[in-house]
Design a protein around this motif. Structure first.
Motif: not given
Ligand code: RVK
Ligand code: MG
Ligand code: MG
Length: 299
Positions: A37-49
């Protein structure tokens, strides 16, 4: 350069992450083939970049570090590795992005895969300049991961994304020539030999790895892409290897998404993906930002 490949890449990363997330840490192979149901830090940090590249029209270390920090404090529950949250705290307290802060946590710096897992937007944005791609991959890594294995793992993943984007035919040779560290050269040679052995998962994991370190996961993601023929098969295969499944899934999904494009991603996964529209729009904006810069250069 096609928008469909940019959206495929960033969405593909989030899909691979969400597919692997419920299985992270398991030793082997029981793939439910459905998204958590959730993506994790991998996607959250890609979003930041991606957010930072768009806002600054290229790399800006201070801005990118601030994006990491603010995204982390909005959603600290995304399952971050042990090092980065401590670094975010230091940056919040005023330390600079380029102080190699991870060296205060791990002697010699972190060689975790946290730099490579998020790097895909750099591969898209600098696909036309290989020197810059490596330089910016290393700088982006350095915010949290300054060990050479991490920085070069991130550069290799970014380069794989850029080769997928242009549908490079001579993929393995280009990767081999690109990387400057022996350990990655050896793994790329192993990828070539393992292409006919993909069902022998024990051997693949033994030779390429499925762990939380950069050198035990980046080549595995590249192998998952190269040994399969569709977006769907590549991410299911990546996750079936066990271990750090969300991250190997994410890195595979980014390469495959850049190669096969957005429309190749199964609809039932897209429907379930958290923040799908935000990620899609971010990839569209990244594409438009890059296109504008390329047009300026040409005219
Ligand atoms: C939870 C010894 C070292 C090391 C060094 C090991 C999320 C440590 C994502 C450390 C990814 C771990 C993952 C991860 C990404 C690194 N000496 N051990 N020099 N350098 N390690 O903390 O962002 O899942 O065991 O920098 O790379 O989905 O805890 O975090 O799977 O690697 O975390 O390194 O983690 P960190 P990260
Ligand atoms: Mg994760
Ligand atoms: Mg992981």
């Amino acid at each position: 350069m096609k928008m469909e490949r940019f959206t495929g890449c960033l969405t593909g990363l989030a899909i691979g992450d969400s597919l692997g997330a419920p299985l992270e840490g398991f030793l082997s192979f029981t793939v439910t083939a459905d998204l958590g149901s959730h993506y994790t830090d991998d996607t959250a940090m890609m979003i930041g970049i991606a957010e930072s590249l768009i806002e600054c029209k290229g790399f800006n270390g201070d801005n990118m570090a601030q994006k990491f920090v603010s995204n982390y404090y909005k959603e600290p529950w995304r399952g971050y590795g042990s090092g980065p949250p401590r670094i975010f705290k230091m940056i919040k307290q005023g330390r600079r992005w380029d102080e190699c802060l991870d060296k205060e946590i791990f002697p010699g710096g972190s060689y975790g895969n946290g730099a490579a897992m998020r790097i895909a937007p750099i591969g898209l944005f600098y696909f036309d300049d290989i020197k810059k791609l490596r330089e910016i991959s290393h700088k982006t890594s350095q915010i949290t991961h300054s060990h050479p294995l991490s920085m070069e793992g991130a550069a290799l993943e970014a380069y794989a994304v850029s080769l997928a984007l242009i549908r490079e035919k001579n993929f393995i040779q280009k990767l081999y020539d690109f990387t400057i560290l022996d350990i990655y050269k050896k793994k790329i040679k192993a990828i070539e030999h393992l292409l006919t052995e993909k069902e022998n998962r024990d051997r693949v994991v033994r030779e390429l790895g499925n762990g939380v370190t950069a050198h035990e996961s980046v080549p595995t993601a590249i192998f998952s892409f190269l040994s399969t023929d569709s977006f769907k098969d590549s991410v299911i295969y990546a996750v079936s290897l066990g271990g750090d499944t969300d991250t190997i899934g994410a890195m595979t999904g980014a390469i495959s998404g850049a190669f096969y494009g957005y429309d190749s991603i199964p609809k039932k996964w897209l429907e379930k993906l958290e923040n799908r529209d935000y990620i899609f729009n971010l990839a569209t904006l990244l594409f438009k930002t890059k296109k504008k810069l390329l047009d300026l250069k040409i005219h």
